[in-house]
Structures are given as C-alpha cells and as structure tokens.
Design a protein around this motif. Structure first.
Motif, short mmCIF file in Angstrom:
data_model
loop_
_atom_site.label_atom_id
_atom_site.label_comp_id
_atom_site.label_asym_id
_atom_site.label_seq_id
_atom_site.Cartn_x
_atom_site.Cartn_y
_atom_site.Cartn_z
N ALA A 1 7.12 11.39 15.75
CA ALA A 1 6.56 9.87 15.13
C ALA A 1 5.36 10.72 13.70
O ALA A 1 4.75 11.50 14.18
N PHE A 2 5.71 10.18 12.77
CA PHE A 2 5.04 10.50 11.49
C PHE A 2 3.51 9.80 11.70
O PHE A 2 3.57 8.54 11.59
N VAL A 3 2.33 10.35 11.60
CA VAL A 3 1.07 9.80 11.77
C VAL A 3 0.37 10.01 10.46
O VAL A 3 -0.11 10.95 10.01
N PRO A 4 0.46 8.64 9.60
CA PRO A 4 -0.29 9.02 8.16
C PRO A 4 -1.89 9.30 8.35
O PRO A 4 -2.41 8.68 9.17
N THR A 5 -2.34 10.14 7.67
CA THR A 5 -3.85 10.47 7.66
C THR A 5 -4.41 10.55 6.27
O THR A 5 -3.69 10.43 5.34
N ARG A 6 -5.72 9.87 6.14
CA ARG A 6 -6.40 9.96 4.99
C ARG A 6 -7.14 11.48 4.70
O ARG A 6 -7.27 12.02 5.58
N ASP A 7 -7.25 11.67 3.50
CA ASP A 7 -7.60 12.76 2.84
C ASP A 7 -9.30 12.77 3.58
O ASP A 7 -9.85 11.85 3.44
N ARG A 8 -9.63 13.90 4.03
CA ARG A 8 -11.21 14.12 4.38
C ARG A 8 -12.05 14.11 3.24
O ARG A 8 -11.87 14.30 1.94
N GLY A 9 -12.92 12.90 3.26
CA GLY A 9 -13.94 12.55 2.07
C GLY A 9 -13.40 11.72 1.38
O GLY A 9 -14.00 11.40 0.37
N ALA A 10 -12.31 10.84 1.82
CA ALA A 10 -11.65 9.82 0.73
C ALA A 10 -12.40 8.55 0.91
O ALA A 10 -12.49 7.86 0.19
N GLY A 11 -13.58 8.41 1.86
CA GLY A 11 -14.29 7.36 2.03
C GLY A 11 -13.64 6.19 2.55
O GLY A 11 -12.64 6.25 3.24
N ARG A 12 -14.24 5.05 2.55
CA ARG A 12 -13.96 3.75 3.41
C ARG A 12 -12.44 3.39 2.77
O ARG A 12 -12.67 3.32 1.43
N PRO A 13 -11.36 2.75 3.38
CA PRO A 13 -10.35 2.29 2.65
C PRO A 13 -10.67 1.26 1.71
O PRO A 13 -11.49 0.34 2.24
N THR A 14 -9.94 0.81 0.69
CA THR A 14 -10.14 -0.19 -0.10
C THR A 14 -9.41 -1.39 0.43
O THR A 14 -8.55 -1.24 1.20
N LYS A 15 -9.45 -2.58 -0.04
CA LYS A 15 -8.69 -3.61 0.42
C LYS A 15 -7.29 -3.64 0.37
O LYS A 15 -6.45 -3.90 1.05
N ARG A 16 -6.81 -2.78 -0.87
CA ARG A 16 -5.52 -2.57 -1.27
C ARG A 16 -4.90 -1.61 -0.12
O ARG A 16 -3.82 -1.56 0.42
#
Length: 129
Positions: free
Chosen positions: A96-111
């Motif tokens: 399974a592919f697990v999507p990850t956010r870039d380090r330091g990208a901060g808190r996710p926006t509402k979008r």
C-alpha cells in the motif's frame, strides 16, 4: 550457560539482527521476538534447531539457530550460526502507498484536510473545494 544454549537477546545481537544487545532486549520485552511460536523473554535460552521469528519494520524475519553464540564474531561464523528462511518481500506494486507530507510543510490547510479525507474514502458526497 553451557555451549549448547545462549540467551535469545545475546544470540540476536551476535548474529547481527540488532545493532546493540539492549535493542535486542527491548524487542523481546515488546513481544517482537518469538521462539518456537511463543513470545520470548530476553533470557530465554535458544538451542540449535530452534526457530526464532523477529518482527522488524512490520515484517517477520524467520531464523533457524544452527549454532549458539553469545559474542559477536566474524561474518563467516555468523553465516554458519543462522539459517535465514525469510520469504522474499512482496513486490512494491502490491504494498500500500502511504502518502506523506513534506517535512516542515506545517499544518494541513482546510483544503488539504478535505483532500486527505477524500483519499481515505470519507466525504463521498463532497463535490469540490
């Protein structure tokens, strides 16, 4: 201890499954080590012919004890001490592919949160951003 047995944590360290003996002991305490199908404590003895299963990174490593050693030795002796019967890992296409956010990208926006929920299968009736 006689030559026919060794502590399971010392043996795992000696055959280079774990980098330190304390990591091997911690894995035994956490229940990641099984000898003969039963959870093993760090001081449990292993003998030649025992099957040792170690959970590392979500996968089980299946090892059969050929020779008991309790000190680190050269690579040739390690190969003679353990029989690795671990099946090959599944192909990348099947994992399974697990999507990850870039380090330091901060808190996710509402979008971003809405897109994450959409990927997880929630908000099926949600139309757009």
């Amino acid at each position: 201890m006689s030559d026919a047995t060794a502590r399971v944590d010392a043996w795992l360290w000696a055959v280079r499954i774990y980098k330190t003996r304390s990591l091997a002991t911690a894995a035994c305490r956490a229940g990641h080590v099984r000898v003969g199908g039963e959870k093993a404590k760090a001081a449990q003895p292993v003998r030649p012919g025992d099957e040792v299963r170690v959970r590392i990174n979500g996968f089980d490593k299946i090892l059969v004890v050929r020779q008991t050693i309790s000190k680190r030795v050269g690579a040739a002796l390690v190969a003679a001490s353990v029989d690795d019967q671990t099946p090959p890992p599944p192909p990348r296409e099947l994992t399974a592919f697990v999507p990850t956010r870039d380090r330091g990208a901060g808190r996710p926006t509402k979008r971003d949160r809405r897109n994450i929920e959409k990927l997880r299968g929630r908000y099926d009736d949600y139309e757009g951003v």
